[in-house]
Design an enzyme around this catalytic site. Structure first.
Site, PDB file in Angstrom:
ATOM      1  CB  ILE A   1      23.807   8.364  30.266  1.00 46.04           C
ATOM      2  CG1 ILE A   1      23.186   9.561  29.541  1.00 46.04           C
ATOM      3  CG2 ILE A   1      23.706   8.512  31.777  1.00 46.04           C
ATOM      4  CD1 ILE A   1      21.662   9.644  29.661  1.00 46.04           C
TER       5      ILE A   1
ATOM      6  CG  ASP B   1      26.500  -2.307  27.195  1.00 50.63           C
ATOM      7  OD1 ASP B   1      26.352  -1.133  27.579  1.00 50.63           O
ATOM      8  OD2 ASP B   1      26.022  -2.735  26.123  1.00 50.63           O
TER       9      ASP B   1
ATOM     10  CG  ASP C   1      19.298  -9.239  26.858  1.00 52.15           C
ATOM     11  OD1 ASP C   1      18.821  -8.218  27.407  1.00 52.15           O
ATOM     12  OD2 ASP C   1      18.726  -9.843  25.932  1.00 52.15           O
TER      13      ASP C   1
ATOM     14  CG  ASN D   1      22.737   4.030  31.952  1.00 49.23           C
ATOM     15  OD1 ASN D   1      22.246   5.145  31.736  1.00 49.23           O
ATOM     16  ND2 ASN D   1      23.419   3.368  31.024  1.00 49.23           N
TER      17      ASN D   1
ATOM     18  CB  SER E   1      13.450   9.429  31.161  1.00 46.03           C
ATOM     19  OG  SER E   1      13.070  10.429  30.233  1.00 46.03           O
TER      20      SER E   1
ATOM     21  CE1 TYR F   1      13.188   5.602  27.518  1.00 49.60           C
ATOM     22  CE2 TYR F   1      12.440   7.876  27.382  1.00 49.60           C
ATOM     23  CZ  TYR F   1      13.422   6.953  27.697  1.00 49.60           C
ATOM     24  OH  TYR F   1      14.629   7.377  28.194  1.00 49.60           O
TER      25      TYR F   1
ATOM     26  CB  THR G   1      16.782  15.732  24.935  1.00 46.53           C
ATOM     27  OG1 THR G   1      15.367  15.571  24.992  1.00 46.53           O
ATOM     28  CG2 THR G   1      17.306  15.046  23.678  1.00 46.53           C
ATOM     29  CB  VAL G   2      21.435  13.130  27.452  1.00 46.71           C
ATOM     30  CG1 VAL G   2      22.907  13.260  27.828  1.00 46.71           C
ATOM     31  CG2 VAL G   2      20.552  13.288  28.675  1.00 46.71           C
TER      32      VAL G   2
HETATM   33  P1  NAI Z   1      22.831   4.512  24.544  1.00 49.73           P
HETATM   34  O1  NAI Z   1      22.013   3.787  23.544  1.00 49.73           O
HETATM   35  O2  NAI Z   1      23.908   5.451  24.099  1.00 49.73           O
HETATM   36  O3  NAI Z   1      23.478   3.480  25.561  1.00 49.73           O
HETATM   37  C1  NAI Z   1      22.691   2.461  26.129  1.00 49.73           C
HETATM   38  C2  NAI Z   1      23.589   1.304  26.515  1.00 49.73           C
HETATM   39  O4  NAI Z   1      22.742   0.308  27.112  1.00 49.73           O
HETATM   40  C3  NAI Z   1      24.276   0.644  25.301  1.00 49.73           C
HETATM   41  O5  NAI Z   1      25.635   0.410  25.582  1.00 49.73           O
HETATM   42  C4  NAI Z   1      23.492  -0.651  25.126  1.00 49.73           C
HETATM   43  O6  NAI Z   1      24.297  -1.711  24.598  1.00 49.73           O
HETATM   44  C5  NAI Z   1      23.056  -0.945  26.556  1.00 49.73           C
HETATM   45  N1  NAI Z   1      21.885  -1.802  26.560  1.00 49.73           N
HETATM   46  C6  NAI Z   1      20.725  -1.637  25.874  1.00 49.73           C
HETATM   47  N2  NAI Z   1      19.910  -2.671  26.080  1.00 49.73           N
HETATM   48  C7  NAI Z   1      20.555  -3.523  26.913  1.00 49.73           C
HETATM   49  C8  NAI Z   1      20.235  -4.788  27.461  1.00 49.73           C
HETATM   50  N3  NAI Z   1      19.087  -5.410  27.170  1.00 49.73           N
HETATM   51  N4  NAI Z   1      21.128  -5.363  28.288  1.00 49.73           N
HETATM   52  C9  NAI Z   1      22.322  -4.774  28.565  1.00 49.73           C
HETATM   53  N5  NAI Z   1      22.687  -3.585  28.055  1.00 49.73           N
HETATM   54  C10 NAI Z   1      21.815  -2.966  27.233  1.00 49.73           C
HETATM   55  O7  NAI Z   1      21.746   5.279  25.451  1.00 49.73           O
HETATM   56  P2  NAI Z   1      21.829   6.550  26.431  1.00 49.73           P
HETATM   57  O8  NAI Z   1      21.252   7.698  25.703  1.00 49.73           O
HETATM   58  O9  NAI Z   1      23.147   6.653  27.054  1.00 49.73           O
HETATM   59  O10 NAI Z   1      20.735   6.107  27.515  1.00 49.73           O
HETATM   60  C11 NAI Z   1      21.092   5.481  28.734  1.00 49.73           C
HETATM   61  C12 NAI Z   1      19.923   5.545  29.680  1.00 49.73           C
HETATM   62  O11 NAI Z   1      19.539   6.903  29.860  1.00 49.73           O
HETATM   63  C13 NAI Z   1      18.672   4.802  29.200  1.00 49.73           C
HETATM   64  O12 NAI Z   1      18.064   4.160  30.303  1.00 49.73           O
HETATM   65  C14 NAI Z   1      17.783   5.919  28.691  1.00 49.73           C
HETATM   66  O13 NAI Z   1      16.431   5.579  28.783  1.00 49.73           O
HETATM   67  C15 NAI Z   1      18.156   7.031  29.656  1.00 49.73           C
HETATM   68  N6  NAI Z   1      17.853   8.353  29.125  1.00 49.73           N
HETATM   69  C16 NAI Z   1      18.467   8.824  27.991  1.00 49.73           C
HETATM   70  C17 NAI Z   1      18.152  10.085  27.534  1.00 49.73           C
HETATM   71  C18 NAI Z   1      18.775  10.667  26.306  1.00 49.73           C
HETATM   72  O14 NAI Z   1      18.342  11.751  25.885  1.00 49.73           O
HETATM   73  N7  NAI Z   1      19.800  10.061  25.730  1.00 49.73           N
HETATM   74  C19 NAI Z   1      17.145  10.926  28.216  1.00 49.73           C
HETATM   75  C20 NAI Z   1      16.588  10.327  29.397  1.00 49.73           C
HETATM   76  C21 NAI Z   1      16.935   9.087  29.827  1.00 49.73           C
END
Ligand code: NAI
Length: 244
Positions: free
Chosen positions: A18, A37, A53, A80, A132, A145, A177-178
């Site tokens: 996202i 990131d 981080d 995000n 979320s 979560y 859910t994405v």
């Molecule tokens: P993803 O895992 O594809 O991407 C997450 C990114 O955040 C990664 O590039 C990772 O390196 C970075 N990251 C993680 N921990 C970190 C830290 N401590 N410091 C810096 N960067 C960090 O995840 P996605 O699915 O794109 O999720 C992004 C956001 O959307 C999250 O906050 C998640 O909770 C939220 N979300 C996702 C949903 C889904 O279905 N995928 C649904 C609802 C919310």
């Protein structure tokens, strides 16, 4: 001219999923974008990249300072970056609870604190939290979560009240859910990935997963001048999960 021309934006977790889709879209719509990131190597070219981080004070302070310096200011912050956890309230040790809150809640607090002085200097300042749908809808096996995202949602509302007088808008997007690498990992770990995917689709009344771009468009709207009167609100992009 596009609607975000001349704006600068910082997207945490912008190297995947996202966050990456959001960083790309903000740039397409004219913003100059920096991605923060843990591993910024996946960030789209030619966006600025900083490694941090969000769970680490010093790392955030230096990375945000570097991003603001390279951007020359800040108009839009997208909080995000986040991690997941499954299970009921009895699952996981308290160390896991501390870790998820450290990233999802305190990570948001850290980055926001570091960014606020620059946002105050902007005439088009806004913060968008990626929350979320679990913040508003009870889903089984997501206690930790959900608690972390509920806290981020309440924080967004409180911040909207605190900073409205400074011209900083604060809003939240609630994805369902994405289809992101995160969900890919979840399916890879499932005993029956096909059945799990079918169940994830079925719990959203539209019958499919949300796309990353659909969430990115919601974030871009909230960050744009079209949303100049929108603050303290939550926009669900969840295939109807919470509302229907
Ligand atoms: P993803 O895992 O594809 O991407 C997450 C990114 O955040 C990664 O590039 C990772 O390196 C970075 N990251 C993680 N921990 C970190 C830290 N401590 N410091 C810096 N960067 C960090 O995840 P996605 O699915 O794109 O999720 C992004 C956001 O959307 C999250 O906050 C998640 O909770 C939220 N979300 C996702 C949903 C889904 O279905 N995928 C649904 C609802 C919310």
């Amino acid at each position: 001219m596009t609607d975000l021309d001349g704006l600068t934006a910082l997207v945490t977790g912008g190297a995947s999923g996202i966050g990456r889709a959001t960083a790309l879209l903000l740039a397409e719509r004219g913003a100059t974008v920096a991605v923060l990131d843990l591993d910024p190597s996946g960030a789209p070219d030619p966006l600025l990249r900083v490694r941090a981080d969000v769970a680490d004070d010093a790392s955030v302070a230096s990375a945000v300072a570097e991003a603001l310096d390279r951007l020359g200011g800040l108009d839009v912050l997208v909080n995000n970056a986040g991690i997941g956890a499954s299970g009921t309230v009895e699952a996981g040790g308290l160390d896991e609870w501390r870790r998820v809150l450290e990233v999802n809640l305190l990570g948001t607090v850290r980055v926001t604190r570091a960014a606020l002085p620059a946002l105050r200097a902007s005439s088009a300042a806004s913060i968008v939290m990626v929350g979320s749908i679990v913040a508003t809808a009870g889903l089984p096996e997501r206690a930790l979560y959900s608690a972390s995202k509920g806290a981020v949602t309440a924080l967004a509302r409180a911040m909207a009240a605190d900073h409205v007088g400074e011209g900083i808008r604060v809003n939240c997007v609630h994805p369902g859910t994405v289809d992101t690498p995160w969900i890919g990992r979840l399916l890879d770990a499932a005993t029956d990935p096909d059945a799990t995917l079918t169940a994830l689709r079925a719990r959203q009344p539209l019958g499919r997963l949300v796309s990353m771009d659909e969430v990115a468009h919601a974030v871009a709207y909230l960050a744009s001048p079209a949303a100049a009167s929108v603050t303290g609100t939550e926009l669900a992009v969840d295939g109807g999960m919470a509302g229907l």
